[in-house]
Design a protein around this motif. Structure first.
Motif, PDB file in Angstrom:
ATOM      1  N   GLN A 319     -22.477  48.680  50.778  1.00  0.00           N
ATOM      2  CA  GLN A 319     -21.392  49.571  51.177  1.00  0.00           C
ATOM      3  C   GLN A 319     -20.068  48.805  51.311  1.00  0.00           C
ATOM      4  O   GLN A 319     -19.022  49.244  50.851  1.00  0.00           O
ATOM      5  N   LYS A 320     -20.144  47.624  51.928  1.00  0.00           N
ATOM      6  CA  LYS A 320     -18.935  46.799  52.092  1.00  0.00           C
ATOM      7  C   LYS A 320     -18.341  46.407  50.763  1.00  0.00           C
ATOM      8  O   LYS A 320     -17.135  46.469  50.536  1.00  0.00           O
ATOM      9  N   LEU A 321     -19.215  45.995  49.861  1.00  0.00           N
ATOM     10  CA  LEU A 321     -18.714  45.572  48.550  1.00  0.00           C
ATOM     11  C   LEU A 321     -18.112  46.741  47.776  1.00  0.00           C
ATOM     12  O   LEU A 321     -17.139  46.571  47.045  1.00  0.00           O
ATOM     13  N   VAL A 322     -18.675  47.923  47.947  1.00  0.00           N
ATOM     14  CA  VAL A 322     -18.115  49.103  47.264  1.00  0.00           C
ATOM     15  C   VAL A 322     -16.745  49.412  47.865  1.00  0.00           C
ATOM     16  O   VAL A 322     -15.784  49.688  47.155  1.00  0.00           O
ATOM     17  N   ARG A 323     -16.641  49.320  49.196  1.00  0.00           N
ATOM     18  CA  ARG A 323     -15.352  49.575  49.843  1.00  0.00           C
ATOM     19  C   ARG A 323     -14.304  48.570  49.376  1.00  0.00           C
ATOM     20  O   ARG A 323     -13.142  48.908  49.184  1.00  0.00           O
ATOM     21  N   LEU A 324     -14.719  47.323  49.174  1.00  0.00           N
ATOM     22  CA  LEU A 324     -13.789  46.278  48.685  1.00  0.00           C
ATOM     23  C   LEU A 324     -13.697  46.291  47.159  1.00  0.00           C
ATOM     24  O   LEU A 324     -13.112  45.401  46.556  1.00  0.00           O
ATOM     25  N   HIS A 325     -14.290  47.302  46.558  1.00  0.00           N
ATOM     26  CA  HIS A 325     -14.287  47.457  45.105  1.00  0.00           C
ATOM     27  C   HIS A 325     -14.681  46.164  44.394  1.00  0.00           C
ATOM     28  O   HIS A 325     -14.072  45.764  43.410  1.00  0.00           O
ATOM     29  N   LEU A 326     -15.694  45.529  44.939  1.00  0.00           N
ATOM     30  CA  LEU A 326     -16.316  44.331  44.352  1.00  0.00           C
ATOM     31  C   LEU A 326     -15.419  43.117  44.299  1.00  0.00           C
ATOM     32  O   LEU A 326     -15.783  42.123  43.687  1.00  0.00           O
ATOM     33  N   ARG A 327     -14.227  43.181  44.915  1.00  0.00           N
ATOM     34  CA  ARG A 327     -13.335  42.030  44.773  1.00  0.00           C
ATOM     35  C   ARG A 327     -14.005  40.713  45.165  1.00  0.00           C
ATOM     36  O   ARG A 327     -13.829  39.723  44.454  1.00  0.00           O
ATOM     37  N   PRO A 328     -14.804  40.680  46.236  1.00  0.00           N
ATOM     38  CA  PRO A 328     -15.433  39.394  46.587  1.00  0.00           C
ATOM     39  C   PRO A 328     -16.346  38.860  45.486  1.00  0.00           C
ATOM     40  O   PRO A 328     -16.643  37.671  45.452  1.00  0.00           O
ATOM     41  N   ILE A 329     -16.757  39.731  44.586  1.00  0.00           N
ATOM     42  CA  ILE A 329     -17.677  39.273  43.550  1.00  0.00           C
ATOM     43  C   ILE A 329     -17.006  38.298  42.591  1.00  0.00           C
ATOM     44  O   ILE A 329     -17.669  37.498  41.930  1.00  0.00           O
TER      45      ILE A 329
END
Ligand code: CTP
Length: 377
Positions: A319-329
């Motif tokens: 959920q966090k990664l979706v909210r950050l639109h995967l930027r941390p990836i």
């Protein structure tokens, strides 16, 4: 040692299934399936006794199967059987049978191979449906009429796609056409079994291949309609938006080259999931998907619940990664520049925790150490 014990006991027995398939592909698996003619449970108890008196055997008498662990192996025993299914039930009518009957009830030719453990024909490969040829030609094909194979257990339609995706095999045209014909029967299968196969497809080296097969067969429409919604391009005048289905698959493949972490891969699958619901056309700016990240994050628990994926920490991570639109990836990309990394950490703000978690995942990137160093400061 196993062969010797089998021969001492004198029961007709064979290695079968995935173990034989993988052996011929040059991989030695840890799960060994053994079929014997007669009672699988009695046979398992005798084999275990001879291997080591202290082995505890788990028996499932209702199913006529038994299993035990020995050293690094898990051995599963079943009596050869003839199975027939009624159309509306997964519960087969089981009768005792011969090795041939047992090979006939299996899902794919490459899974219907057997190796004899018996004295008279020890180590002979028994291949009634051309499984070896199909391994060589890289083909998934059912041993019988595919309509019967898939009707017996509709999950096999997903298994076909899982093996194709895992092994980078093709599905034989008549087998694939039967999946298209039988697709709606996937609905009688439990969600747990469906999700288990879906996760295995997601964990293959190039998951986009499995998703394309799911999409083109029509199975995806039943098991994950939200993803089907992503497909397609709309145009107003000369303004078009990208096809978010194929874009998602590209992101998923790129990420899959870097990590085998199932939850990172799920985050890639869901990163644009709310685009269809937020799509607008604006005369001035063209297509917009304003607020799709937040809406996507809200959809994550619903999708997890529906698919019966675990609702705990991993769901919140996705959920966090979706909210950050995967930027941390971007952190898992090779050679991320220092400035990109600093910008990312700045943007992530309070979601530093998500980044930390990301770095605990099995990322193969060289930059792993670099990222850790930054996060530690
Ligand atoms: N099988 C089948 N139909 C199913 C499930 C299994 O015919 N719906 C048969 C196949 O012959 C398969 C064997 O049972 O090879 C063992 O099944 P399973 O352990 O699920 O798969 P494996 O082929 O061993 O592959 P893996 O261990 O990689 O999942």
């Amino acid at each position: 040692q196993l062969a010797q014990i089998v021969q001492e006991i004198g029961t007709e027995a064979y290695l079968v299934g995935g173990f034989v398939r993988d052996l011929l592909l040059g991989r030695i698996g840890k799960d060994i399936d053994i079929v014997c003619v007669g009672s699988g449970v009695e046979f398992a108890l005798k084999v275990a006794q001879k291997l080591d008196e202290n082995i505890s055997v788990t028996t499932y008498r209702n199913f006529g199967t038994a299993m035990f662990r020995y050293k690094e192996w898990t051995l599963e025993f079943v009596g050869a059987r003839k199975e027939s299914y009624s159309r509306d039930s997964r519960k087969p009518v089981v009768e005792n049978g011969t090795l041939q009957d047992d090979q006939h009830r299996r899902d794919f030719t490459i899974n219907a191979l057997a190796i004899s453990l018996n004295k008279q024909n020890f180590a002979t490969l028994i291949d009634p449906f051309g499984g070896v040829e199909h391994l060589r030609k890289k083909i998934i094909q059912t041993p019988l009429n595919p309509d019967i194979t898939f009707s017996d257990d509709p999950l096999r339609m997903m298994r076909a796609i899982r093996f194709a995706s895992k092994l980078a095999f093709d599905i034989a045209p008549e087998t694939f056409e039967a999946i298209i014909r039988n697709k709606e029967r996937i609905q009688i299968v439990s969600q747990e079994r469906i999700t288990d196969e879906l996760n295995k497809i997601i964990l293959s080296d190039k998951p986009s291949y499995g998703f394309k097969l799911l999409f083109h067969s029509g199975l995806l429409h039943y098991i994950f309609p939200e993803m089907v919604e992503l497909q397609g391009v709309e145009a107003v005048g000369d303004k078009r938006h990208k096809d978010n289905f194929y874009h998602t698959l590209q992101v998923l493949d790129n990420l899959s080259e870097k990590t085998k972490d199932l939850w990172l891969r799920w985050a890639a699958i869901l990163h644009d999931i709310a685009k269809p619901a937020t799509k607008r056309f604006d005369e001035k700016v063209g297509w917009t998907f304003h607020g799709h990240e937040e809406k996507g994050a809200k959809m994550v628990p619903h999708i997890f619940r529906k698919l019966k994926l675990p609702m705990g920490e991993n769901m919140r991570f996705v959920q966090k990664l979706v909210r950050l639109h995967l930027r941390p990836i971007a952190l898992v990309k090779d050679n991320i520049t220092d400035s990109a990394l600093r910008r990312l950490l700045f943007e992530a703000g309070s979601d530093l925790e998500a980044l930390m978690q990301l770095c605990r995942a099995d990322i193969t990137s060289k930059d792993h150490q670099k990222v850790k160093k930054y996060l530690a400061n």
